[in-house]
Design an enzyme around this catalytic site. Structure first.
Site, PDB file in Angstrom:
ATOM      1  N   ASP A 177     -38.148 -22.874  -4.119  1.00  0.00           N
ATOM      2  CA  ASP A 177     -37.452 -23.908  -3.490  1.00  0.00           C
ATOM      3  C   ASP A 177     -36.689 -24.679  -4.558  1.00  0.00           C
ATOM      4  O   ASP A 177     -37.462 -25.443  -5.267  1.00  0.00           O
ATOM      5  CB  ASP A 177     -38.042 -24.951  -2.431  1.00  0.00           C
ATOM      6  CG  ASP A 177     -37.134 -25.944  -2.020  1.00  0.00           C
ATOM      7  OD1 ASP A 177     -36.092 -26.534  -2.520  1.00  0.00           O
ATOM      8  OD2 ASP A 177     -37.155 -26.189  -0.650  1.00  0.00           O
ATOM      9  N   HIS A 178     -35.458 -24.349  -4.928  1.00  0.00           N
ATOM     10  CA  HIS A 178     -34.845 -24.584  -6.193  1.00  0.00           C
ATOM     11  C   HIS A 178     -34.922 -26.175  -6.531  1.00  0.00           C
ATOM     12  O   HIS A 178     -34.750 -26.712  -7.424  1.00  0.00           O
ATOM     13  CB  HIS A 178     -33.626 -23.919  -6.457  1.00  0.00           C
ATOM     14  CG  HIS A 178     -32.331 -24.539  -5.789  1.00  0.00           C
ATOM     15  ND1 HIS A 178     -32.160 -24.252  -4.459  1.00  0.00           N
ATOM     16  CD2 HIS A 178     -31.253 -25.432  -6.281  1.00  0.00           C
ATOM     17  CE1 HIS A 178     -30.867 -24.810  -4.358  1.00  0.00           C
ATOM     18  NE2 HIS A 178     -30.401 -25.592  -5.106  1.00  0.00           N
ATOM     19  N   HIS A 240     -35.302 -27.950   1.524  1.00  0.00           N
ATOM     20  CA  HIS A 240     -35.013 -28.727   0.438  1.00  0.00           C
ATOM     21  C   HIS A 240     -35.282 -30.305   0.792  1.00  0.00           C
ATOM     22  O   HIS A 240     -35.939 -30.993   0.286  1.00  0.00           O
ATOM     23  CB  HIS A 240     -33.434 -28.666   0.039  1.00  0.00           C
ATOM     24  CG  HIS A 240     -33.243 -27.362  -0.216  1.00  0.00           C
ATOM     25  ND1 HIS A 240     -33.827 -26.416  -0.960  1.00  0.00           N
ATOM     26  CD2 HIS A 240     -31.986 -26.547  -0.225  1.00  0.00           C
ATOM     27  CE1 HIS A 240     -33.355 -25.532  -1.236  1.00  0.00           C
ATOM     28  NE2 HIS A 240     -32.296 -25.319  -0.697  1.00  0.00           N
TER      29      HIS A 240
HETATM   30  C1  BG6 Z   1     -29.252 -23.701  -1.005  1.00  0.00           C
HETATM   31  C2  BG6 Z   1     -28.325 -23.599   0.411  1.00  0.00           C
HETATM   32  O1  BG6 Z   1     -30.746 -23.418  -0.741  1.00  0.00           O
HETATM   33  O2  BG6 Z   1     -28.996 -24.881  -1.495  1.00  0.00           O
HETATM   34  C3  BG6 Z   1     -26.906 -23.838   0.219  1.00  0.00           C
HETATM   35  O3  BG6 Z   1     -28.666 -22.189   1.103  1.00  0.00           O
HETATM   36  C4  BG6 Z   1     -26.653 -25.225  -0.279  1.00  0.00           C
HETATM   37  O4  BG6 Z   1     -26.333 -23.986   1.661  1.00  0.00           O
HETATM   38  C5  BG6 Z   1     -27.449 -25.446  -1.643  1.00  0.00           C
HETATM   39  O5  BG6 Z   1     -25.327 -25.321  -0.915  1.00  0.00           O
HETATM   40  C6  BG6 Z   1     -27.444 -26.576  -2.346  1.00  0.00           C
HETATM   41  O6  BG6 Z   1     -28.026 -26.554  -3.750  1.00  0.00           O
HETATM   42  P1  BG6 Z   1     -27.702 -27.449  -4.905  1.00  0.00           P
HETATM   43  O7  BG6 Z   1     -28.397 -27.216  -5.862  1.00  0.00           O
HETATM   44  O8  BG6 Z   1     -26.155 -27.165  -5.229  1.00  0.00           O
HETATM   45  O9  BG6 Z   1     -27.757 -28.718  -4.141  1.00  0.00           O
END
Ligand code: BG6
Length: 484
Positions: A177-178, A240
């Site tokens: 989960d980045h 997230h």
């Molecule tokens: C991804 C989602 O996991 O996270 C996307 O699938 C979203 O829809 C993105 O735009 C958001 O990541 P960040 O790091 O740009 O906030």
């Protein structure tokens, strides 16, 4: 501020889906940046694997282009890209066909760390796991990295966990989960557990409510097929947002190590309250002067998928009973901003009288775009004219603190991929955590599906549907403004 880099052991990393968008935009640039930082040893191999007809030179050109486009120019000087590309290889493979797998098994060094990054459609996860096992690549120092979405609901997540468990031990599975790799998200734990200041106040006695906002300006163009099946609840809330909620609400783990941290997060998810229908607002963005609306973006005039969701929940445990948690996320909103705001209660009594107004301290953790931490404190307005109170921020912007080096703060994927190689699962989701998150999410989705409820429309560039504001107004509270 010099950053300390501890090189990892030599490894082979195979990126399945190595020509895909995620590999191009995130994984390859992240690896390159770690290479430039001196963390990746020169014996490491990065192997792109995909169905595309590339030879090695063609893939290296693809990697070079991605890096030149996406990595700050200051890191692309000299022969750094060429040196990195020397470590890059390519193999043509299909998860569902035999060709190429034997070759892959031969080039992978069985005596070192082997990581396999599943950056492919989830339908292929099981095939990849099975083939890795069949070709003798599942044992020993093997790790698999599994991208989201991890399942579509509880049943599919359980099935996927079972499939992976067939060939891999839980200690080999890295569910990514980045958000957990973002610098400020990790800082959240430092703020909470390395400072004495906040912890005594970190409970329902002192915290009025917590609000978490992840607002995006982008739409869903380019990912319509996936997104229309997922919607904001599955795409952002179940993973997230849930992870942010866990980190803000969990009890202090005894140690910063995988078992301890993940146990505490799991307890939070399990204590989450069900969400009543009146505590959910779903929305879909309309067209704006220069952009299509959601229905046109997905090419489905009848879609009832939400591109925005706001909800109120609670955590039924001793620390948090009585403190509401408000969460919202959406596409095509007014600004790109993600923040967690811990809104403390008003002082119990104002010695300055009613005219001084009500003032609450707010601790805001800004995840993006201007990563930092802000604590709102109340002070006397300077100058004569009696005791007038104003709120001012005690502000710690990472960009200002780090200066030009802020640009070099590792991206979430850099940290997470290096953790995979190091064998550290702290910032990855355990199987039971993911299942618990779906167990909470499924009934919420079922509610609106049963009723065939349509999302409310909202203007692109707005803060979302009006009703989302009502969700807090009716409790005498308000969302923080969505602003750059
Ligand atoms: C991804 C989602 O996991 O996270 C996307 O699938 C979203 O829809 C993105 O735009 C958001 O990541 P960040 O790091 O740009 O906030």
């Amino acid at each position: 501020m010099a950053t300390r880099v501890i090189p990892v052991d030599p490894f082979d990393l195979v990126v399945f889906g190595g020509t895909g968008d995620l590999a191009r935009r995130k994984i390859l640039p992240a690896l390159y940046r770690r290479f430039c930082a001196g963390q990746i040893p020169k014996e490491a191999n990065i192997i792109g694997a995909a169905r595309t007809d590339f030879d090695e030179a063609g893939y290296r050109a693809f990697v070079r282009d991605a890096i030149t486009e996406l990595v700050p120019a200051v890191l692309c000087a000299g022969d750094a890209i060429a040196a990195f590309c020397n470590r890059v290889h390519y193999i043509k493979l299909d998860a569902r066909e035999d060709d190429g797998w034997e070759t892959l098994a031969q080039i992978i060094n069985p005596d070192r760390i082997r990581a396999f990054y599943f950056s492919v459609r989830p339908e292929l996860f099981a095939d990849l796991a099975e083939r890795l096992y069949r070709h003798g690549m599942a044992s020993g120092e093997t790790r698999i990295v599994v991208e989201k979405p991890f399942g579509h609901d509880l049943a599919s997540a359980c099935e996927l966990n079972a499939t992976l468990a067939h060939h891999f031990d839980e200690t080999q599975i890295y569910r990514i989960d980045h958000y957990l790799g973002k610098e400020t998200v990790q800082n959240l734990m430092a703020i909470r557990f390395a400072n004495m200041l906040f912890e005594p106040l970190w409970n329902s006695q002192y915290v009025d409510h917590i609000q978490i906002t992840v607002a995006e300006t982008v739409g869903i163009a380019g990912r319509a097929e996936y997104y229309d099946r997922a919607g904001a609840m599955r795409d952002m809330m179940q993973n997230h947002m849930m992870q942010l909620l866990c980190l803000i609400a969990m009890e202090p783990p005894a140690k910063f190590e995988p078992g301890a941290v993940r146990d505490e997060k799991l307890k939070v998810i399990r204590a989450l309250d069900d969400v009543a229908p009146e505590d959910i607002v779903r929305g879909q963005y309309d067209a704006s002067s220069d952009k299509l609306g959601y229905l046109d973006d997905v090419g489905n005039a009848n879609s009832t998928t939400e591109s925005f969701i706001a909800l109120k929940t609670g955590i039924s445990n001793w620390r948090w009973a009585g403190t509401p948690f408000y969460l919202r996320t959406g596409k095509r909103l007014k600004a790109r901003t993600s923040e967690i705001a811990v809104v403390f209660k008003d002082a119990p009594h104002s010695i300055f009288g009613a005219d001084a107004g009500r003032h609450a301290n707010i601790l805001t953790i800004v995840l993006q775009p201007n990563e930092g931490i802000e604590l709102g404190v109340t002070i006397k307005e300077p100058g004569p004219g009696g005791m007038r109170l104003i709120d001012v921020p005690l502000d710690m912007s990472f960009a200002e603190t780090l200066g030009p080096e802020a640009e070099l703060v590792p991206d979430a994927y850099e940290r997470l991929i290096m953790d995979v190689i190091r064998g550290n699962q702290t910032l990855f989701m355990r199987g039971d955590e993911v299942e618990a998150a779906w167990r909470w999410t499924d009934p919420i989705i079922a509610q609106w599906q049963e009723k065939g409820e349509k999302p409310l429309r909202y203007e692109s560039g707005s803060p979302g549907p009006e009703d989302a504001l009502g969700l807090m107004y009716r409790d005498g509270r308000h969302w923080r403004e969505i602003r750059e």
